[in-house]
Write an enzyme that holds these catalytic residues in place. Sequence first.
Site, mmCIF file in Angstrom:
data_model
loop_
_atom_site.group_PDB
_atom_site.id
_atom_site.type_symbol
_atom_site.label_atom_id
_atom_site.label_comp_id
_atom_site.label_asym_id
_atom_site.label_seq_id
_atom_site.Cartn_x
_atom_site.Cartn_y
_atom_site.Cartn_z
ATOM 1 N N HIS A 65 0.813 -1.227 0.000
ATOM 2 C CA HIS A 65 0.000 0.000 0.000
ATOM 3 C C HIS A 65 0.841 1.269 0.000
ATOM 4 O O HIS A 65 1.874 1.356 0.647
ATOM 5 C CB HIS A 65 -1.048 -0.013 1.103
ATOM 6 N N ASP A 166 5.671 1.796 7.114
ATOM 7 C CA ASP A 166 4.369 1.178 6.862
ATOM 8 C C ASP A 166 3.663 2.025 5.806
ATOM 9 O O ASP A 166 3.064 3.039 6.142
ATOM 10 C CB ASP A 166 3.582 1.119 8.174
ATOM 11 N N GLU A 196 -5.278 1.634 2.451
ATOM 12 C CA GLU A 196 -5.147 0.461 3.331
ATOM 13 C C GLU A 196 -5.385 0.842 4.782
ATOM 14 O O GLU A 196 -6.027 0.120 5.540
ATOM 15 C CB GLU A 196 -3.748 -0.160 3.168
ATOM 16 N N ASP A 219 3.694 -6.160 3.477
ATOM 17 C CA ASP A 219 3.430 -5.070 4.423
ATOM 18 C C ASP A 219 4.314 -5.281 5.655
ATOM 19 O O ASP A 219 4.967 -6.316 5.782
ATOM 20 C CB ASP A 219 1.938 -5.075 4.811
ATOM 21 N N HIS A 305 3.252 2.853 13.165
ATOM 22 C CA HIS A 305 2.348 4.008 13.265
ATOM 23 C C HIS A 305 2.915 5.144 14.110
ATOM 24 O O HIS A 305 2.202 6.082 14.452
ATOM 25 C CB HIS A 305 0.927 3.635 13.708
HETATM 26 CO CO CO Z 1 -0.408 0.580 8.963
HETATM 27 ZN ZN ZN Z 2 0.617 -1.272 6.421
#
Ligand code: CO
Ligand code: ZN
Length: 333
Positions: A65, A166, A196, A219, A305
């Site tokens: 993504h 990410d 995503e 991912d 994140h």
């Molecule tokens: Co993520």
């Molecule tokens: Zn991800």
Amino acid sequence: MKPLLKTLTETYGPSGYEDAVRKIVLKEIKSLVDEVRVDALGNVIARKKPAQGAKASKKIMLAAHMDEIGVMVSHVDAKGFARFTNIGGTFGRYTLGARVQFLNGAKGIVAHDRLEQMDSPLPLSKMYIDTGATSKKDCPLKVGDVGAFERPYFEMGDRLVAKSMDDRSGVAVLIETLRGLKSTPHDVYFVFTTQEEVGTRGAGPAAFGIDPEIAIAVDVTGTGDTPASFKMAMELGKGPCVKIRDSGHLADPRVVEWMIATAERAKIPYQREVLLFGTTDARAIQATGPGVLTGTLSIPCRYVHSASEIVDYNDLKNSVKLLNALLTKAANV
Ligand code: CO
Ligand code: ZN
């Protein structure tokens, strides 16, 4: 791959607004694929056709993504302070003090209402963005404006640090795989998906349009290798992870077996992955149309994140090796 990763992670593409990332991807892959298109949701779908006369060809979809978590302005007060909501998994504990780059060019910092308890993380609703404005009139933000965390890429030896590892690390791995893939017996679709982080919204329609037999999402995954982390087997630097389960996806055992047998044959280090929380595009792809045999190749990543996500360079290189090994031989799936 490192300069590419630096460029990709220093570019902003919150979910639904992946345009700048898409431009880089299109430029990088154009000369490496046979066909490329962008679908209605903004997914980049690039095809590498099977070599002439190839037998036992499978239609394979790989997906990483392009989007990242971010913020969206929800209200601007009389003094020009902007309240905001999350785009995807934007957590309070990582957001306080962050610098935000808005797609309209404005910059701001995330500050907070008075601290009632020094140690407890605040909800986003008690935070606001200070852009240096003194009134609503001179505030460069309006309701609906979109931003992402600003943070430069840097290296600590083999440990690479950036925002949006990410899943720009997955995007870089797919591009690097394409660079090294001279020919394949398979009909391979390299897909760079959108949205995503807000619930795997781009990958399903992409898979529907392609109708693959086998799919692998690429991912990041969480690790269990930091002080007092969850008891999970994944560690940085020990190889790409072959996912068996996460909270949205049970990988197809036939795909897991194919990935593991291929890694062992090619002597590529790998890890078995059971992730206790979170999911990936594989969730959406697996349940698209009449269903797809789906697995996930994961890149171990610490502090997912946050604005300083860490991956290990060796894991990226071994992920590329494993994908190349999977794509250059017939698939017994
Ligand atoms: Co993520
Ligand atoms: Zn991800």
